[in-house]
Motif scaffolding. Structure first.
Motif, PDB file in Angstrom:
ATOM      1  N   TYR A  68       0.835  -1.206   0.000  1.00 53.03           N
ATOM      2  CA  TYR A  68       0.000   0.000   0.000  1.00 53.03           C
ATOM      3  C   TYR A  68       0.868   1.254   0.000  1.00 53.03           C
ATOM      4  O   TYR A  68       0.651   2.171  -0.796  1.00 53.03           O
ATOM      5  CB  TYR A  68      -0.918   0.005   1.218  1.00 53.03           C
ATOM      6  CG  TYR A  68      -1.830   1.214   1.243  1.00 53.03           C
ATOM      7  CD1 TYR A  68      -3.057   1.191   0.591  1.00 53.03           C
ATOM      8  CD2 TYR A  68      -1.446   2.382   1.884  1.00 53.03           C
ATOM      9  CE1 TYR A  68      -3.888   2.304   0.582  1.00 53.03           C
ATOM     10  CE2 TYR A  68      -2.268   3.499   1.882  1.00 53.03           C
ATOM     11  CZ  TYR A  68      -3.484   3.453   1.235  1.00 53.03           C
ATOM     12  OH  TYR A  68      -4.290   4.553   1.221  1.00 53.03           O
ATOM     13  N   LEU A  69       1.858   1.307   0.879  1.00 48.25           N
ATOM     14  CA  LEU A  69       2.692   2.502   1.000  1.00 48.25           C
ATOM     15  C   LEU A  69       3.521   2.743  -0.259  1.00 48.25           C
ATOM     16  O   LEU A  69       3.645   3.873  -0.719  1.00 48.25           O
ATOM     17  CB  LEU A  69       3.618   2.372   2.215  1.00 48.25           C
ATOM     18  CG  LEU A  69       2.941   2.330   3.590  1.00 48.25           C
ATOM     19  CD1 LEU A  69       3.986   2.131   4.685  1.00 48.25           C
ATOM     20  CD2 LEU A  69       2.139   3.596   3.836  1.00 48.25           C
ATOM     21  N   ILE A  70       4.071   1.682  -0.824  1.00 45.81           N
ATOM     22  CA  ILE A  70       4.915   1.843  -2.011  1.00 45.81           C
ATOM     23  C   ILE A  70       4.086   2.274  -3.215  1.00 45.81           C
ATOM     24  O   ILE A  70       4.610   2.816  -4.190  1.00 45.81           O
ATOM     25  CB  ILE A  70       5.676   0.524  -2.319  1.00 45.81           C
ATOM     26  CG1 ILE A  70       6.935   0.809  -3.163  1.00 45.81           C
ATOM     27  CG2 ILE A  70       4.797  -0.481  -3.012  1.00 45.81           C
ATOM     28  CD1 ILE A  70       8.065   1.397  -2.389  1.00 45.81           C
ATOM     29  N   LYS A  74       4.396   9.467  -5.708  1.00 48.72           N
ATOM     30  CA  LYS A  74       5.805   9.758  -5.428  1.00 48.72           C
ATOM     31  C   LYS A  74       5.986  11.044  -4.628  1.00 48.72           C
ATOM     32  O   LYS A  74       6.984  11.210  -3.923  1.00 48.72           O
ATOM     33  CB  LYS A  74       6.596   9.826  -6.733  1.00 48.72           C
ATOM     34  CG  LYS A  74       6.217  10.969  -7.653  1.00 48.72           C
ATOM     35  CD  LYS A  74       7.074  10.982  -8.923  1.00 48.72           C
ATOM     36  CE  LYS A  74       6.762   9.818  -9.810  1.00 48.72           C
ATOM     37  NZ  LYS A  74       7.523   9.889 -11.098  1.00 48.72           N
ATOM     38  N   LYS A  75       5.013  11.958  -4.716  1.00 50.77           N
ATOM     39  CA  LYS A  75       5.091  13.181  -3.924  1.00 50.77           C
ATOM     40  C   LYS A  75       4.930  12.890  -2.437  1.00 50.77           C
ATOM     41  O   LYS A  75       5.362  13.661  -1.590  1.00 50.77           O
ATOM     42  CB  LYS A  75       4.013  14.175  -4.381  1.00 50.77           C
ATOM     43  CG  LYS A  75       4.326  14.885  -5.683  1.00 50.77           C
ATOM     44  CD  LYS A  75       5.352  15.977  -5.468  1.00 50.77           C
ATOM     45  CE  LYS A  75       5.547  16.816  -6.723  1.00 50.77           C
ATOM     46  NZ  LYS A  75       6.477  17.938  -6.500  1.00 50.77           N
ATOM     47  N   LEU A  76       4.281  11.784  -2.117  1.00 50.28           N
ATOM     48  CA  LEU A  76       4.081  11.404  -0.723  1.00 50.28           C
ATOM     49  C   LEU A  76       5.201  10.500  -0.211  1.00 50.28           C
ATOM     50  O   LEU A  76       5.542  10.538   0.959  1.00 50.28           O
ATOM     51  CB  LEU A  76       2.734  10.699  -0.562  1.00 50.28           C
ATOM     52  CG  LEU A  76       1.491  11.526  -0.925  1.00 50.28           C
ATOM     53  CD1 LEU A  76       0.231  10.695  -0.745  1.00 50.28           C
ATOM     54  CD2 LEU A  76       1.403  12.793  -0.084  1.00 50.28           C
ATOM     55  N   THR A  77       5.766   9.673  -1.086  1.00 47.21           N
ATOM     56  CA  THR A  77       6.825   8.761  -0.658  1.00 47.21           C
ATOM     57  C   THR A  77       8.217   9.368  -0.803  1.00 47.21           C
ATOM     58  O   THR A  77       9.156   8.953  -0.119  1.00 47.21           O
ATOM     59  CB  THR A  77       6.786   7.453  -1.468  1.00 47.21           C
ATOM     60  OG1 THR A  77       7.066   7.748  -2.852  1.00 47.21           O
ATOM     61  CG2 THR A  77       5.420   6.777  -1.348  1.00 47.21           C
ATOM     62  N   LYS A 150      -4.617  10.896   1.136  1.00 47.69           N
ATOM     63  CA  LYS A 150      -3.624   9.924   0.706  1.00 47.69           C
ATOM     64  C   LYS A 150      -3.686   9.616  -0.778  1.00 47.69           C
ATOM     65  O   LYS A 150      -2.720   9.153  -1.367  1.00 47.69           O
ATOM     66  CB  LYS A 150      -3.778   8.609   1.490  1.00 47.69           C
ATOM     67  CG  LYS A 150      -3.717   8.748   2.996  1.00 47.69           C
ATOM     68  CD  LYS A 150      -3.515   7.410   3.667  1.00 47.69           C
ATOM     69  CE  LYS A 150      -4.527   6.370   3.264  1.00 47.69           C
ATOM     70  NZ  LYS A 150      -5.913   6.752   3.584  1.00 47.69           N
ATOM     71  N   THR A 151      -4.841   9.843  -1.392  1.00 44.70           N
ATOM     72  CA  THR A 151      -5.003   9.517  -2.808  1.00 44.70           C
ATOM     73  C   THR A 151      -4.714  10.708  -3.720  1.00 44.70           C
ATOM     74  O   THR A 151      -5.012  10.668  -4.903  1.00 44.70           O
ATOM     75  CB  THR A 151      -6.423   9.006  -3.079  1.00 44.70           C
ATOM     76  OG1 THR A 151      -7.374   9.976  -2.599  1.00 44.70           O
ATOM     77  CG2 THR A 151      -6.672   7.689  -2.353  1.00 44.70           C
ATOM     78  N   ALA A 152      -4.130  11.765  -3.149  1.00 46.03           N
ATOM     79  CA  ALA A 152      -3.793  12.944  -3.959  1.00 46.03           C
ATOM     80  C   ALA A 152      -2.843  12.543  -5.080  1.00 46.03           C
ATOM     81  O   ALA A 152      -1.878  11.814  -4.860  1.00 46.03           O
ATOM     82  CB  ALA A 152      -3.150  14.009  -3.086  1.00 46.03           C
ATOM     83  N   LYS A 153      -3.131  13.020  -6.288  1.00 43.49           N
ATOM     84  CA  LYS A 153      -2.313  12.638  -7.437  1.00 43.49           C
ATOM     85  C   LYS A 153      -1.031  13.458  -7.532  1.00 43.49           C
ATOM     86  O   LYS A 153      -0.045  13.016  -8.085  1.00 43.49           O
ATOM     87  CB  LYS A 153      -3.131  12.793  -8.727  1.00 43.49           C
ATOM     88  CG  LYS A 153      -4.282  11.792  -8.831  1.00 43.49           C
ATOM     89  CD  LYS A 153      -4.973  11.897 -10.172  1.00 43.49           C
ATOM     90  CE  LYS A 153      -6.068  10.847 -10.306  1.00 43.49           C
ATOM     91  NZ  LYS A 153      -6.759  10.922 -11.610  1.00 43.49           N
ATOM     92  N   MET A 154      -1.053  14.684  -7.009  1.00 43.39           N
ATOM     93  CA  MET A 154       0.149  15.509  -7.033  1.00 43.39           C
ATOM     94  C   MET A 154       0.082  16.511  -5.885  1.00 43.39           C
ATOM     95  O   MET A 154      -0.784  17.376  -5.861  1.00 43.39           O
ATOM     96  CB  MET A 154       0.272  16.254  -8.370  1.00 43.39           C
ATOM     97  CG  MET A 154       1.583  17.043  -8.489  1.00 43.39           C
ATOM     98  SD  MET A 154       1.835  17.749 -10.129  1.00 43.39           S
ATOM     99  CE  MET A 154       0.578  19.009 -10.143  1.00 43.39           C
ATOM    100  N   VAL A 155       0.978  16.353  -4.918  1.00 43.37           N
ATOM    101  CA  VAL A 155       0.988  17.234  -3.754  1.00 43.37           C
ATOM    102  C   VAL A 155       1.931  18.397  -4.008  1.00 43.37           C
ATOM    103  O   VAL A 155       3.130  18.212  -4.240  1.00 43.37           O
ATOM    104  CB  VAL A 155       1.417  16.463  -2.484  1.00 43.37           C
ATOM    105  CG1 VAL A 155       1.445  17.396  -1.285  1.00 43.37           C
ATOM    106  CG2 VAL A 155       0.491  15.294  -2.233  1.00 43.37           C
TER     107      VAL A 155
END
Length: 251
Positions: A68-70, A74-77, A150-155
């Motif tokens: 789930y986390l991976i 990419k903006k979140l990880t 969490k489901t944001a496509k681009m932060v």
């Protein structure tokens, strides 16, 4: 509390296991599923107590916390696509030789170099986390930002929203409250994000909506329901089938 709030407020240990414990229940940080304590749950002809059943839920619904986390943006990880791919292969237990063969890059020594770079990133992350925790204790002027979903496509800068800003903007565009009509569609990105997040409260999680019902719900909010629907998808709040026949809240 919003699922994203639970997720971002969780400790590292809680994130690793994928759920938090409350006085009467366990709550999945990945989707918000709540498992009540004191109840025996059945799964595949076997009965489990609540906490064990929560772990089974995570395995069956999300495969694993790692997966789930991976899979987050990419903006979140903070991971590049290349690093993401490497970590997935390492997690599968593949050797450096197997990873090199599958990715078709360099040699096994190249893979070892990537492992070292990822360990360096881990050390940097730990140091930065400690710095921010210490800063939190001293910085009395830091604004309380609303966590991104969490489901944001681009932060990006659109998500620099404080709790006070959220209240003001919601009141401006939804003067009758979150269940009222939208006065007008917000012209600015940050305003749109806030209002769209409020609109998602009209939908039930884990429910599949046919297109007609989605349109009917959105039309009670704003005449141009197609515009609202498009932005809900664009901002990562809603997901839909490729043919547009069904919609649901993203987790």
């Amino acid at each position: 509390m919003d699922i994203s709030d639970n997720f971002w407020n969780a400790s590292l240990e809680e994130l690793k296991r994928g759920y938090i414990q409350e006085s009467d229940s366990y709550i999945c940080l990945l989707c918000g599923e709540k498992i009540e304590k004191g109840i025996i749950y059945r799964h595949d002809e076997t009965f489990y107590e609540a906490e064990r059943y929560m772990r089974i839920h995570i395995e069956s619904a999300h495969q694993s916390v790692f997966d789930y986390l991976i899979g987050l943006d990419k903006k979140l990880t903070g991971l590049t696509d290349h690093q993401n791919h490497l970590l997935r292969l390492f997690y599968q237990g593949k050797s450096d030789k197997e990873v090199q063969a599958e990715m078709g890059i360099g040699s096994t020594s190249t893979i070892r170099h990537h492992r070292f770079a990822l360990k360096e990133k881990e050390r940097q992350a730990k140091t930065f986390l400690a710095i921010m925790e210490l800063l939190k204790e001293k910085d009395q002027h830091a604004p309380a930002f609303v966590p991104p979903h969490k489901t944001a496509k681009m932060v990006d800068d659109r998500y620099a929203v404080t709790g006070e800003e959220q209240k003001e903007i919601t009141k401006k565009f939804l003067p009758e409250g979150i269940n009222g009509q939208l006065r007008k569609f917000p012209p600015k990105e940050k305003q749109r994000l806030i209002i769209l997040r409020e609109i998602t409260g009209r939908f039930e999680k884990d429910r599949i909506y046919p297109e007609k019902e989605i349109n009917q719900i959105l039309e009670t909010i704003y005449d141009d329901y197609v515009l609202i629907r498009r932005y809900l998808i664009e901002y990562g709040f809603l997901e839909r089938k490729s043919d547009g026949s069904q919609y649901w809240l993203k987790k």
